[in-house]
Scaffold this active site. Structure first.
Site, PDB file in Angstrom:
ATOM      1  N   THR A  94      -3.841  -8.802   3.789  1.00  0.00           N
ATOM      2  CA  THR A  94      -2.822  -7.770   3.564  1.00  0.00           C
ATOM      3  C   THR A  94      -2.773  -7.425   2.078  1.00  0.00           C
ATOM      4  O   THR A  94      -2.835  -6.259   1.680  1.00  0.00           O
ATOM      5  CB  THR A  94      -1.435  -8.281   4.016  1.00  0.00           C
ATOM      6  OG1 THR A  94      -1.541  -8.736   5.360  1.00  0.00           O
ATOM      7  CG2 THR A  94      -0.387  -7.189   3.927  1.00  0.00           C
ATOM      8  N   LEU A  95      -2.674  -8.475   1.283  1.00  0.00           N
ATOM      9  CA  LEU A  95      -2.546  -8.269  -0.149  1.00  0.00           C
ATOM     10  C   LEU A  95      -3.775  -7.584  -0.743  1.00  0.00           C
ATOM     11  O   LEU A  95      -3.656  -6.716  -1.606  1.00  0.00           O
ATOM     12  CB  LEU A  95      -2.324  -9.632  -0.823  1.00  0.00           C
ATOM     13  CG  LEU A  95      -1.851  -9.551  -2.253  1.00  0.00           C
ATOM     14  CD1 LEU A  95      -0.492  -8.897  -2.313  1.00  0.00           C
ATOM     15  CD2 LEU A  95      -1.789 -10.939  -2.860  1.00  0.00           C
ATOM     16  N   ASP A 106      -1.181 -15.414   3.259  1.00  0.00           N
ATOM     17  CA  ASP A 106      -1.785 -16.243   4.301  1.00  0.00           C
ATOM     18  C   ASP A 106      -3.309 -16.080   4.175  1.00  0.00           C
ATOM     19  O   ASP A 106      -3.928 -16.696   3.317  1.00  0.00           O
ATOM     20  CB  ASP A 106      -1.202 -15.741   5.632  1.00  0.00           C
ATOM     21  CG  ASP A 106      -1.574 -16.556   6.837  1.00  0.00           C
ATOM     22  OD1 ASP A 106      -2.028 -17.683   6.673  1.00  0.00           O
ATOM     23  OD2 ASP A 106      -1.403 -16.062   7.969  1.00  0.00           O
ATOM     24  N   ARG A 141       8.912  -5.981   5.342  1.00  0.00           N
ATOM     25  CA  ARG A 141      10.278  -6.276   5.088  1.00  0.00           C
ATOM     26  C   ARG A 141      10.471  -7.691   4.561  1.00  0.00           C
ATOM     27  O   ARG A 141      11.514  -8.039   4.042  1.00  0.00           O
ATOM     28  CB  ARG A 141      11.052  -6.097   6.406  1.00  0.00           C
ATOM     29  CG  ARG A 141      11.087  -4.604   6.848  1.00  0.00           C
ATOM     30  CD  ARG A 141      11.795  -4.444   8.183  1.00  0.00           C
ATOM     31  NE  ARG A 141      10.956  -4.961   9.248  1.00  0.00           N
ATOM     32  CZ  ARG A 141      10.126  -4.181   9.973  1.00  0.00           C
ATOM     33  NH1 ARG A 141      10.042  -2.897   9.765  1.00  0.00           N
ATOM     34  NH2 ARG A 141       9.398  -4.694  10.944  1.00  0.00           N
ATOM     35  N   GLY A 142       9.426  -8.505   4.719  1.00  0.00           N
ATOM     36  CA  GLY A 142       9.548  -9.934   4.391  1.00  0.00           C
ATOM     37  C   GLY A 142       9.935 -10.248   2.956  1.00  0.00           C
ATOM     38  O   GLY A 142      10.555 -11.265   2.671  1.00  0.00           O
ATOM     39  N   GLY A 186      -4.743 -13.523   3.034  1.00  0.00           N
ATOM     40  CA  GLY A 186      -4.972 -12.754   1.812  1.00  0.00           C
ATOM     41  C   GLY A 186      -5.411 -11.331   2.093  1.00  0.00           C
ATOM     42  O   GLY A 186      -5.561 -10.518   1.186  1.00  0.00           O
TER      43      GLY A 186
HETATM   44  P1  IMP Z   1      -2.214 -12.182   5.391  1.00  0.00           P
HETATM   45  O1  IMP Z   1      -2.750 -10.789   5.409  1.00  0.00           O
HETATM   46  O2  IMP Z   1      -2.912 -13.048   6.407  1.00  0.00           O
HETATM   47  O3  IMP Z   1      -2.211 -12.825   4.031  1.00  0.00           O
HETATM   48  O4  IMP Z   1      -0.741 -12.118   5.965  1.00  0.00           O
HETATM   49  C1  IMP Z   1       0.323 -11.897   5.154  1.00  0.00           C
HETATM   50  C2  IMP Z   1       1.524 -11.419   5.925  1.00  0.00           C
HETATM   51  O5  IMP Z   1       1.632 -12.100   7.187  1.00  0.00           O
HETATM   52  C3  IMP Z   1       2.773 -11.775   5.182  1.00  0.00           C
HETATM   53  O6  IMP Z   1       3.169 -10.733   4.338  1.00  0.00           O
HETATM   54  C4  IMP Z   1       3.769 -12.032   6.285  1.00  0.00           C
HETATM   55  O7  IMP Z   1       4.400 -10.835   6.646  1.00  0.00           O
HETATM   56  C5  IMP Z   1       2.956 -12.513   7.439  1.00  0.00           C
HETATM   57  N1  IMP Z   1       2.985 -13.996   7.583  1.00  0.00           N
HETATM   58  C6  IMP Z   1       1.983 -14.849   7.307  1.00  0.00           C
HETATM   59  N2  IMP Z   1       2.345 -16.116   7.559  1.00  0.00           N
HETATM   60  C7  IMP Z   1       3.620 -16.058   7.999  1.00  0.00           C
HETATM   61  C8  IMP Z   1       4.573 -17.059   8.414  1.00  0.00           C
HETATM   62  O8  IMP Z   1       4.326 -18.282   8.425  1.00  0.00           O
HETATM   63  N3  IMP Z   1       5.787 -16.597   8.802  1.00  0.00           N
HETATM   64  C9  IMP Z   1       6.125 -15.269   8.794  1.00  0.00           C
HETATM   65  N4  IMP Z   1       5.270 -14.310   8.419  1.00  0.00           N
HETATM   66  C10 IMP Z   1       4.031 -14.704   8.025  1.00  0.00           C
HETATM   67 MG    MG Z   2       4.974  -9.657   4.780  1.00  0.00          MG
END
Ligand code: IMP
Ligand code: MG
Length: 188
Positions: free
Chosen positions: A110-111, A106, A45-46, A108
């Site tokens: 998830t992406l 963050d 949802r972000g 990477g």
């Molecule tokens: P990744 O898989 O570690 O890159 O995480 C990405 C997901 O984590 C993002 O789409 C956000 O939903 C969540 N996220 C990462 N850092 C933050 C933050 O500082 N605040 C809120 N959500 C975060």
């Molecule tokens: Mg997100």
């Protein structure tokens, strides 16, 4: 639910700066995709607030779609590693120019999962537009075509980003004081 003033450490990106940067990104996207078909995929949802502002700044006709991915739950501040698709697309993206709209990258992870899945569906092109890039925390390299802001390694909320699902409505990006936040949480 407590007032965010109780744990807001600082406003990292004020509303005016966000709006100015989103307009610049919209301009770049409009230029790059001029005369082409475009499909914006927002990760729920972000990414919602960013998407709705961004699309108003994009002048090329386009379609929007949504996906939901769960990376970590309430109370956790880090990705669990494997992202799970909880809502998939309703359209076939084959031969479409896809632009993935994300709130923040963050680690990477998830992406990467989402990109792997989408590229297996053979879009014509697949690019990433993220509002925020927490680059110091990257664990897997991700290709970012459009980036709003590179930010330091702090937990942020507002402008679509949540703090345990709340406070997405704030028009700015703020840094949470985790100590004050958890202290407050334990006293409610
Ligand atoms: P990744 O898989 O570690 O890159 O995480 C990405 C997901 O984590 C993002 O789409 C956000 O939903 C969540 N996220 C990462 N850092 C933050 C933050 O500082 N605040 C809120 N959500 C975060
Ligand atoms: Mg997100």
């Amino acid at each position: 639910m407590r007032d965010y003033h109780d744990f807001l450490k600082e406003i990292l990106i004020p509303e005016a700066a966000l709006q100015k940067r989103v307009a610049e990104l919209g301009e770049a996207v409009s230029r790059d995709y001029a005369g082409q078909d475009l499909l914006l995929i927002c990760i729920l949802r972000g990414g919602v607030m960013f998407l709705t502002d961004l699309m108003r700044q994009i002048r090329v006709p386009h379609v929007i779609e949504f996906m939901a991915v769960s990376s970590y739950g309430v109370g956790r501040r880090e990705t669990s590693g494997q992202a799970r698709i909880t809502l998939d697309l309703n359209t076939n993206i084959r031969d479409h120019n896809v632009l993935l709209v994300e709130d923040i990258i963050d680690s990477g992870r998830t992406l990467t999962s989402v990109l792997d899945l989408l590229s297996s569906r053979k879009p014509k092109s697949l690019e990433v537009c993220t509002l925020l890039d927490k680059w110091e925390r990257r664990e897997v390299d991700v290709p970012i075509k459009y980036c709003g802001f590179q930010i330091p390694d702090e937990f942020v909320f507002g402008y679509g980003l949540d703090l345990d699902e709340y406070h997405r409505n704030l028009p700015f990006v703020g840094v949470v004081d985790l100590e004050k936040y958890s202290k407050e949480a334990s006293t409610v």
